[in-house]
Design an enzyme around this catalytic site. Sequence first.
Site, PDB file in Angstrom:
ATOM      1  N   HIS A  13       0.842  -1.192   0.000  1.00 18.42           N
ATOM      2  CA  HIS A  13       0.000   0.000   0.000  1.00 18.42           C
ATOM      3  C   HIS A  13       0.880   1.246   0.000  1.00 18.42           C
ATOM      4  CE1 HIS A  13      -3.071  -2.894   0.986  1.00 18.42           C
ATOM      5  NE2 HIS A  13      -2.433  -3.203   2.100  1.00 18.42           N
ATOM      6  N   ARG A  27      -1.434  -4.594  -6.190  1.00 17.28           N
ATOM      7  CA  ARG A  27      -1.243  -6.038  -6.288  1.00 17.28           C
ATOM      8  C   ARG A  27      -0.106  -6.293  -7.278  1.00 17.28           C
ATOM      9  NH1 ARG A  27      -6.062  -7.287  -8.374  1.00 17.28           N
ATOM     10  NH2 ARG A  27      -7.074  -7.103  -6.363  1.00 17.28           N
ATOM     11  N   HIS A  75       3.618  -7.607   1.244  1.00 14.68           N
ATOM     12  CA  HIS A  75       3.043  -8.558   2.194  1.00 14.68           C
ATOM     13  C   HIS A  75       1.954  -9.409   1.549  1.00 14.68           C
ATOM     14  CE1 HIS A  75       0.366  -5.000   2.490  1.00 14.68           C
ATOM     15  NE2 HIS A  75      -0.602  -5.907   2.635  1.00 14.68           N
ATOM     16  N   GLU A  87      -1.465  -0.397   8.371  1.00 12.04           N
ATOM     17  CA  GLU A  87      -2.415  -1.364   8.927  1.00 12.04           C
ATOM     18  C   GLU A  87      -1.734  -2.292   9.920  1.00 12.04           C
ATOM     19  OE1 GLU A  87      -3.986  -3.756   5.744  1.00 12.04           O
ATOM     20  OE2 GLU A  87      -2.006  -4.202   4.955  1.00 12.04           O
TER      21      GLU A  87
END
Length: 320
Positions: free
Chosen positions: A103, A198, A178, A120
């Site tokens: 991200h 992605r 990740h 996050e």
Amino acid sequence: MRFYPLLFEPILKERIWGGTKLKSYLNKPIISEITGESWEISTIENDISIVSNGDFKGKSLNELINEFPKEILGSKVYVAFGKQFPLLFKYLDAREDLSIQLHPNDELAKKRHNSFGKTEMWYVMQADNDAELIVGFKKKSSPEEYTQHLKDKTLLNILDTKKVQNGDVFFLATGTIHAIGAGNVIAEIQQTSDITYRVYDFDRVDANGNKRELHNDLALEAINYDTVEAQRTYSKIENSANEIVNCQYFTTNFIPLNGQMSIQKTKDSFTVFMCVDNHFELICDGETYVYQKGDTVLIPAFLTDFQLNGKASILEIYIS
């Protein structure tokens, strides 16, 4: 106006990697065998949470914030974010591996998407034997090395894989490459953002034979090529708020509740409780509210004194 702890209708998302544990493990009303996510509290466009209990039932979270910004968000959060709810809360069920992704940070996300970035954290609620997560690189990498491995379909060779168990926590700063591996049920706390780059999806295809979109050009500038120490260790002192993460975007504590615990808050920030195991009662203004594993409850900032009662594992989240 009488304020009270708020529950919301879960926003359920089918995913190519999803399964059925959100129903069997967390009692979510899924109707699909590939349900990957339950968005618990969201103000993402087209995915606005709707109150499911009490006098505000049927109202959206945005409606409440527009009408009562300081009472819901808190005075400090309101100054920082205006009438925006700054966090997104989810549960995820990974029947299969998720794509390898990352991200962007606030600066890139603002410039490219007019969005927040996406810092996050993950709390592993349930992990099958040999369940894994991918978090960062094994050793410091570079755009050139990364690109070559991506081209050769050997990206997994340079990524750091962690075996996980129930209760493990990982904090993912923006830019960290990740993936959640198969066999994990995760509680996720993140900035309000749905921006994901992605980069590899194991060449999977959907029911129509189509591969999912990749974002490799966008990702190159956003990746952190250094190694990261993402896993967090934390205390588990009963009836106490044990700090796990304290960053500029949110603070998360772990509460192992066993009996009674009194909590006093200021009116600076809302509080969210995610019940990650067992069940508990919350007593506030003479009313008793009951929550079970999988419930996510928003305590408006206006409510400053309440009591928890029961035996449960709880994540407590607020903005400090």
